[in-house]
Write a protein that holds these residues in place. Sequence first.
Motif, PDB file in Angstrom:
ATOM      1  N   ALA A  12       0.826  -1.204   0.000  1.00 27.06           N
ATOM      2  CA  ALA A  12       0.000   0.000   0.000  1.00 27.06           C
ATOM      3  C   ALA A  12       0.861   1.254   0.000  1.00 27.06           C
ATOM      4  N   MET A  13       1.902   1.265   0.838  1.00 20.25           N
ATOM      5  CA  MET A  13       2.787   2.426   0.873  1.00 20.25           C
ATOM      6  C   MET A  13       3.567   2.571  -0.422  1.00 20.25           C
ATOM      7  N   GLU A  14       3.984   1.449  -1.001  1.00 23.78           N
ATOM      8  CA  GLU A  14       4.763   1.475  -2.231  1.00 23.78           C
ATOM      9  C   GLU A  14       3.987   2.139  -3.360  1.00 23.78           C
ATOM     10  N   GLU A  15       2.664   1.997  -3.357  1.00 19.31           N
ATOM     11  CA  GLU A  15       1.851   2.625  -4.401  1.00 19.31           C
ATOM     12  C   GLU A  15       1.908   4.147  -4.338  1.00 19.31           C
ATOM     13  N   MET A  16       2.267   4.695  -3.176  1.00 18.72           N
ATOM     14  CA  MET A  16       2.336   6.144  -3.006  1.00 18.72           C
ATOM     15  C   MET A  16       3.758   6.667  -3.194  1.00 18.72           C
ATOM     16  N   MET A  17       4.640   5.832  -3.759  1.00 20.18           N
ATOM     17  CA  MET A  17       6.049   6.194  -3.875  1.00 20.18           C
ATOM     18  C   MET A  17       6.528   6.143  -5.318  1.00 20.18           C
ATOM     19  N   LEU A  18       7.586   6.886  -5.572  1.00 18.67           N
ATOM     20  CA  LEU A  18       8.291   6.810  -6.842  1.00 18.67           C
ATOM     21  C   LEU A  18       9.739   7.213  -6.600  1.00 18.67           C
ATOM     22  N   ASP A  19      10.654   6.390  -7.094  1.00 17.72           N
ATOM     23  CA  ASP A  19      12.095   6.651  -6.952  1.00 17.72           C
ATOM     24  C   ASP A  19      12.488   6.882  -5.495  1.00 17.72           C
ATOM     25  N   GLY A  20      11.886   6.109  -4.610  1.00 17.14           N
ATOM     26  CA  GLY A  20      12.238   6.165  -3.198  1.00 17.14           C
ATOM     27  C   GLY A  20      11.637   7.321  -2.424  1.00 17.14           C
ATOM     28  N   LYS A  21      10.822   8.147  -3.061  1.00 21.81           N
ATOM     29  CA  LYS A  21      10.200   9.287  -2.393  1.00 21.81           C
ATOM     30  C   LYS A  21       8.708   9.026  -2.177  1.00 21.81           C
ATOM     31  N   HIS A  22       8.168   9.611  -1.108  1.00 14.44           N
ATOM     32  CA  HIS A  22       6.773   9.389  -0.734  1.00 14.44           C
ATOM     33  C   HIS A  22       5.919  10.585  -1.153  1.00 14.44           C
ATOM     34  N   TYR A  23       4.749  10.274  -1.695  1.00 10.62           N
ATOM     35  CA  TYR A  23       3.853  11.327  -2.163  1.00 10.62           C
ATOM     36  C   TYR A  23       2.453  11.209  -1.560  1.00 10.62           C
ATOM     37  N   GLY A  24       2.332  10.450  -0.504  1.00 12.20           N
ATOM     38  CA  GLY A  24       1.047  10.323   0.166  1.00 12.20           C
ATOM     39  C   GLY A  24       1.103   9.203   1.181  1.00 12.20           C
ATOM     40  N   ILE A  25       0.017   9.068   1.953  1.00 13.45           N
ATOM     41  CA  ILE A  25      -0.120   8.031   2.966  1.00 13.45           C
ATOM     42  C   ILE A  25      -1.361   7.203   2.631  1.00 13.45           C
ATOM     43  N   PRO A  26      -1.257   5.862   2.670  1.00 12.01           N
ATOM     44  CA  PRO A  26      -2.427   5.035   2.358  1.00 12.01           C
ATOM     45  C   PRO A  26      -3.545   5.225   3.375  1.00 12.01           C
ATOM     46  N   LEU A  27      -4.749   5.332   2.865  1.00 13.24           N
ATOM     47  CA  LEU A  27      -5.933   5.520   3.707  1.00 13.24           C
ATOM     48  C   LEU A  27      -6.505   4.191   4.178  1.00 13.24           C
ATOM     49  N   ASP A  28      -6.302   3.129   3.382  1.00 12.01           N
ATOM     50  CA  ASP A  28      -6.918   1.844   3.693  1.00 12.01           C
ATOM     51  C   ASP A  28      -6.242   0.752   2.880  1.00 12.01           C
ATOM     52  N   ILE A  29      -6.643  -0.480   3.144  1.00 15.86           N
ATOM     53  CA  ILE A  29      -6.278  -1.627   2.312  1.00 15.86           C
ATOM     54  C   ILE A  29      -7.571  -2.257   1.827  1.00 15.86           C
ATOM     55  N   ASP A  30      -7.704  -2.363   0.526  1.00 16.57           N
ATOM     56  CA  ASP A  30      -8.904  -2.963  -0.050  1.00 16.57           C
ATOM     57  C   ASP A  30      -8.498  -4.269  -0.733  1.00 16.57           C
ATOM     58  N   VAL A  31      -9.024  -5.366  -0.251  1.00 16.57           N
ATOM     59  CA  VAL A  31      -8.690  -6.686  -0.778  1.00 16.57           C
ATOM     60  C   VAL A  31      -9.732  -7.083  -1.819  1.00 16.57           C
ATOM     61  N   TRP A  32      -9.267  -7.514  -2.983  1.00 20.60           N
ATOM     62  CA  TRP A  32     -10.177  -8.032  -4.003  1.00 20.60           C
ATOM     63  C   TRP A  32     -10.314  -9.537  -3.853  1.00 20.60           C
ATOM     64  N   GLY A  33     -11.520 -10.024  -4.097  1.00 23.70           N
ATOM     65  CA  GLY A  33     -11.771 -11.454  -3.972  1.00 23.70           C
ATOM     66  C   GLY A  33     -13.174 -11.799  -4.419  1.00 23.70           C
ATOM     67  N   LEU A  34     -13.802 -12.723  -3.727  1.00 24.16           N
ATOM     68  CA  LEU A  34     -15.101 -13.251  -4.119  1.00 24.16           C
ATOM     69  C   LEU A  34     -16.100 -13.139  -2.975  1.00 24.16           C
ATOM     70  N   TRP A  35     -17.313 -12.730  -3.313  1.00 22.60           N
ATOM     71  CA  TRP A  35     -18.421 -12.757  -2.371  1.00 22.60           C
ATOM     72  C   TRP A  35     -19.266 -13.988  -2.666  1.00 22.60           C
ATOM     73  N   VAL A  36     -19.572 -14.734  -1.626  1.00 17.49           N
ATOM     74  CA  VAL A  36     -20.238 -16.027  -1.782  1.00 17.49           C
ATOM     75  C   VAL A  36     -21.584 -16.019  -1.058  1.00 17.49           C
ATOM     76  N   ASN A  37     -22.610 -16.512  -1.728  1.00 20.89           N
ATOM     77  CA  ASN A  37     -23.920 -16.714  -1.109  1.00 20.89           C
ATOM     78  C   ASN A  37     -23.810 -17.947  -0.222  1.00 20.89           C
TER      79      ASN A  37
END
Length: 449
Positions: free
Chosen positions: A131-156
């Motif tokens: 999550a933090m890596e997504e807010m970075m480029l070339d070792g510099k930080h450009y924001g802070i992650p607000l959350d973690i959203d996991v993708w997957g499956l919803w099952v009845n």
Amino acid sequence: MKKSIFAVIAAFLMSFTLFAAGCDGGVFGDGVGDDDLVIWANSTYWGGANELLVQQMMDKYEQATGKEVYFVPQSDLDTKLKSVANGAESPDVVIWDRWETVRYINEDRFVCIDDYMQESGVNAADYQSEAMEEMMLDGKHYGIPLDIDVWGLWVNVTALNAAGIEKLPTTWDELRTAANALTVYSNPANKTGMTRAGMNMKMAGSFYPFLMTAGGQILSEDETKLTVDNDYGRAVLKYFWQLNNEDKVFDEALATGGGPNDPFLTQKIAIQVNSLLNGTNFYDQYSDGTFEYEFIPFPKGPSAELAPEGVTPNSQLGGLMGGFGLAIPTTSIKQDAAWDLINWWVCTTENAVEWSKISGLIPAKLEIINDESMKEVPNVRNAIEVLPYLKARPKTLGYTSIETSVIMSKVDGLLFSNAYRGETADDKIAACLKDMEKAGNEILEFYRE
């Protein structure tokens, strides 16, 4: 199973007394205009009921600091931010879909916050690394992650139990068994007249996480080439083909409707790809309470039948991470005050927990994620095991175009439009993968020039 995350995290909040070192708020130092701040976000997600969640958190910030915050969701955030670059009034903080952060960093839209983090004692290692890596480029930080959203499956779960399956699927083989058991036909002998799809196969966007659970990777090690025309890519597309074209667990005619008429909620589809964040909020909002449902991460793969040489069947953990981040536009004239808000919101542990309690989101801060209480939260608890294995989408320039205009369109073409010639399914799958890799690499090459 649909119990709110709020109660468990609230208990955690009451017992949590250790604050994050140095994350106790910054100093307003810009001296420009009033102290009021403006936050922008995309109204597609952050409008409506979700707008109220942000406003509730901002009310707490105003009570704590006396600073007023205006939250203004935008119908076309991308266009609005571009207009700011041309002289329009700027927001001070942006809630941003993290997977497109690098594009805005390259366009000099977001402030590097390294100095702010150092002065406030905020350590990037305290956050989930992907999550933090997504807010970075070339070792510099450009924001802070607000959350973690996991993708997957919803099952009845109600339908699953009625079909004689008591355990949620955790592997490719178990998922295929469940999808077949959940599929209902008016004429089961010849598999016609489907009245309930076992699984929604309009899931081309899930090719990447399934590739991970097959043991593969989407790009080469140097991130210059798309790497799907191989045994791992074949395993994924053959698995999709088996479910859709051989098992016939899906009918496109059932995949229609929105809001309370969503096909998962009306039980026309029993297994549906969605994220933990989107599903929790959407299904809770519109569910009529007639059946139980639960979230599972993408199951371990590959299946025993399709495992490439050297890969143990049903052993590969992986999956896709999404989520949002908080960033400061370079056009803001109140950047110090904007950092103070971000620092208060997601760096101070007490407030990060409070935000999770309000929003139902998985926080990105590791000391909260790793607390034992998170394992008690329905739906969230199912995702805890895979969190260390989740990968964000690659930040390589051009990848977003590859996923949306190449992978998704070509997988759908294979499964639903007979877009590839061949005498056998394997021939068609091979042609699709070759086409996919060629088109993807042309895009990557274009962005490198």
